[in-house]
Write a protein that holds these residues in place. Structure first.
Motif, PDB file in Angstrom:
ATOM      1  N   GLN A 225     -12.570  -0.757 -11.308  1.00 32.25           N
ATOM      2  CA  GLN A 225     -13.118   0.429 -10.669  1.00 32.25           C
ATOM      3  C   GLN A 225     -13.167   0.295  -9.158  1.00 32.25           C
ATOM      4  O   GLN A 225     -13.913   0.997  -8.507  1.00 32.25           O
ATOM      5  CB  GLN A 225     -14.546   0.714 -11.180  1.00 32.25           C
ATOM      6  CG  GLN A 225     -14.658   1.032 -12.637  1.00 32.25           C
ATOM      7  CD  GLN A 225     -14.961  -0.221 -13.476  1.00 32.25           C
ATOM      8  OE1 GLN A 225     -15.117  -1.303 -12.959  1.00 32.25           O
ATOM      9  NE2 GLN A 225     -15.039  -0.044 -14.766  1.00 32.25           N
ATOM     10  N   GLN A 226     -12.369  -0.573  -8.583  1.00 33.64           N
ATOM     11  CA  GLN A 226     -12.369  -0.755  -7.131  1.00 33.64           C
ATOM     12  C   GLN A 226     -12.013   0.538  -6.425  1.00 33.64           C
ATOM     13  O   GLN A 226     -11.280   1.369  -6.948  1.00 33.64           O
ATOM     14  CB  GLN A 226     -11.358  -1.824  -6.722  1.00 33.64           C
ATOM     15  CG  GLN A 226     -11.741  -3.205  -7.115  1.00 33.64           C
ATOM     16  CD  GLN A 226     -10.672  -4.193  -6.662  1.00 33.64           C
ATOM     17  OE1 GLN A 226      -9.600  -3.811  -6.238  1.00 33.64           O
ATOM     18  NE2 GLN A 226     -10.988  -5.465  -6.769  1.00 33.64           N
TER      19      GLN A 226
ATOM     20  N   PHE B  37      -5.538  -0.677  -2.469  1.00 36.49           N
ATOM     21  CA  PHE B  37      -4.239  -0.499  -1.832  1.00 36.49           C
ATOM     22  C   PHE B  37      -4.060  -1.536  -0.733  1.00 36.49           C
ATOM     23  O   PHE B  37      -3.032  -2.215  -0.647  1.00 36.49           O
ATOM     24  CB  PHE B  37      -4.137   0.929  -1.264  1.00 36.49           C
ATOM     25  CG  PHE B  37      -2.911   1.179  -0.432  1.00 36.49           C
ATOM     26  CD1 PHE B  37      -1.670   1.312  -1.025  1.00 36.49           C
ATOM     27  CD2 PHE B  37      -3.006   1.278   0.948  1.00 36.49           C
ATOM     28  CE1 PHE B  37      -0.532   1.545  -0.254  1.00 36.49           C
ATOM     29  CE2 PHE B  37      -1.881   1.511   1.719  1.00 36.49           C
ATOM     30  CZ  PHE B  37      -0.643   1.643   1.117  1.00 36.49           C
ATOM     31  N   GLY B  38      -5.068  -1.682   0.109  1.00 37.34           N
ATOM     32  CA  GLY B  38      -5.018  -2.658   1.188  1.00 37.34           C
ATOM     33  C   GLY B  38      -4.935  -4.081   0.660  1.00 37.34           C
ATOM     34  O   GLY B  38      -4.185  -4.905   1.187  1.00 37.34           O
ATOM     35  N   ILE B  39      -5.692  -4.374  -0.372  1.00 39.04           N
ATOM     36  CA  ILE B  39      -5.654  -5.712  -0.967  1.00 39.04           C
ATOM     37  C   ILE B  39      -4.282  -5.986  -1.555  1.00 39.04           C
ATOM     38  O   ILE B  39      -3.727  -7.073  -1.377  1.00 39.04           O
ATOM     39  CB  ILE B  39      -6.771  -5.861  -2.021  1.00 39.04           C
ATOM     40  CG1 ILE B  39      -8.130  -5.908  -1.318  1.00 39.04           C
ATOM     41  CG2 ILE B  39      -6.557  -7.112  -2.871  1.00 39.04           C
ATOM     42  CD1 ILE B  39      -9.319  -5.763  -2.245  1.00 39.04           C
ATOM     43  N   LEU B  40      -3.717  -5.005  -2.231  1.00 38.26           N
ATOM     44  CA  LEU B  40      -2.383  -5.176  -2.819  1.00 38.26           C
ATOM     45  C   LEU B  40      -1.338  -5.426  -1.730  1.00 38.26           C
ATOM     46  O   LEU B  40      -0.495  -6.327  -1.861  1.00 38.26           O
ATOM     47  CB  LEU B  40      -2.011  -3.948  -3.654  1.00 38.26           C
ATOM     48  CG  LEU B  40      -0.661  -3.989  -4.363  1.00 38.26           C
ATOM     49  CD1 LEU B  40      -0.590  -5.169  -5.323  1.00 38.26           C
ATOM     50  CD2 LEU B  40      -0.423  -2.688  -5.100  1.00 38.26           C
ATOM     51  N   LEU B  41      -1.396  -4.665  -0.646  1.00 42.03           N
ATOM     52  CA  LEU B  41      -0.466  -4.890   0.457  1.00 42.03           C
ATOM     53  C   LEU B  41      -0.624  -6.298   1.030  1.00 42.03           C
ATOM     54  O   LEU B  41       0.371  -6.981   1.320  1.00 42.03           O
ATOM     55  CB  LEU B  41      -0.674  -3.861   1.570  1.00 42.03           C
ATOM     56  CG  LEU B  41      -0.174  -2.449   1.300  1.00 42.03           C
ATOM     57  CD1 LEU B  41      -0.529  -1.530   2.458  1.00 42.03           C
ATOM     58  CD2 LEU B  41       1.316  -2.428   1.047  1.00 42.03           C
TER      59      LEU B  41
ATOM     60  N   ASP C  31       1.223 -11.863   1.747  1.00 38.52           N
ATOM     61  CA  ASP C  31       0.964 -13.303   1.658  1.00 38.52           C
ATOM     62  C   ASP C  31       1.926 -13.995   0.693  1.00 38.52           C
ATOM     63  O   ASP C  31       2.439 -15.081   0.988  1.00 38.52           O
ATOM     64  CB  ASP C  31      -0.486 -13.565   1.247  1.00 38.52           C
ATOM     65  CG  ASP C  31      -1.491 -13.158   2.316  1.00 38.52           C
ATOM     66  OD1 ASP C  31      -1.080 -12.881   3.462  1.00 38.52           O
ATOM     67  OD2 ASP C  31      -2.697 -13.108   1.995  1.00 38.52           O
ATOM     68  N   LEU C  32       2.172 -13.374  -0.452  1.00 36.69           N
ATOM     69  CA  LEU C  32       3.101 -13.958  -1.427  1.00 36.69           C
ATOM     70  C   LEU C  32       4.528 -13.984  -0.886  1.00 36.69           C
ATOM     71  O   LEU C  32       5.272 -14.940  -1.145  1.00 36.69           O
ATOM     72  CB  LEU C  32       3.036 -13.193  -2.756  1.00 36.69           C
ATOM     73  CG  LEU C  32       1.761 -13.417  -3.565  1.00 36.69           C
ATOM     74  CD1 LEU C  32       1.658 -12.384  -4.684  1.00 36.69           C
ATOM     75  CD2 LEU C  32       1.720 -14.834  -4.118  1.00 36.69           C
TER      76      LEU C  32
END
Length: 155
Positions: free
Chosen positions: A10-11, A17-21, A26-27
């Motif tokens: 439920q984020q 979106f920002g975390i995924l980017l 980083d990966l």
């Protein structure tokens, strides 16, 4: 008492979106550094970006710092490291004695095709399972998001 987990789905959408980017960024960096190491190149992500940008004609330390998203002091350290490896050199700018120009040495020139191949392999791995049309659309959407955010910052 709040019993929700930090990993709960439920984020907030903007945050996820920002975390995924950030995770993809980083990966990607980690994968590129591993690919470079596997190919026998002792280069960090910042060194890789710097060499590629110099090969593309970016010759001032300031431009390189912006391209690699580094502060000028950090870029100086990257340039010191690459110069010590014999991959580039700093010369006086003929138009401005106070400025430096960055140029690839012969070893740096010879390295460019192989490090570009490393980058291409990481990109291919990242886009695995995407059709060429999906790859192009994804690129277009990322550019649109970047441009929208640049426009908002400048406006």
């Amino acid at each position: 008492m709040n019993t929700k987990s930090c990993a709960a789905p439920q984020q907030d959408e903007a945050a996820s979106f920002g975390i995924l980017l950030r995770q993809v960024r980083d990966l990607s960096r980690t994968a590129l550094e591993a690919e470079l190491a596997a190919a026998g190149h002792d280069l960090s992500f910042s060194q890789y970006i710097t060499l590629k940008k110099v090969a593309m004609g970016c010759v001032s330390p300031g431009e390189l710092a912006r391209a690699a998203e580094l502060n000028p002091g950090a870029m100086t350290r990257v340039l010191d490291q690459l110069e010590a490896k014999g991959l580039l050199r700093r010369t006086a700018d003929p138009d401005d004695r106070r400025a430096l120009r960055i140029e690839l040495d012969a070893s740096g020139e010879a390295l460019i095709p192989t490090i570009r191949s490393c980058g291409a392999r990481v990109l291919a791995r990242a886009q695995q399972g995407m059709s060429p049309a999906e790859q192009a659309e994804f690129q277009r959407m990322l550019e649109l998001i970047r441009d929208n955010l640049l426009d908002a910052r400048q406006g």
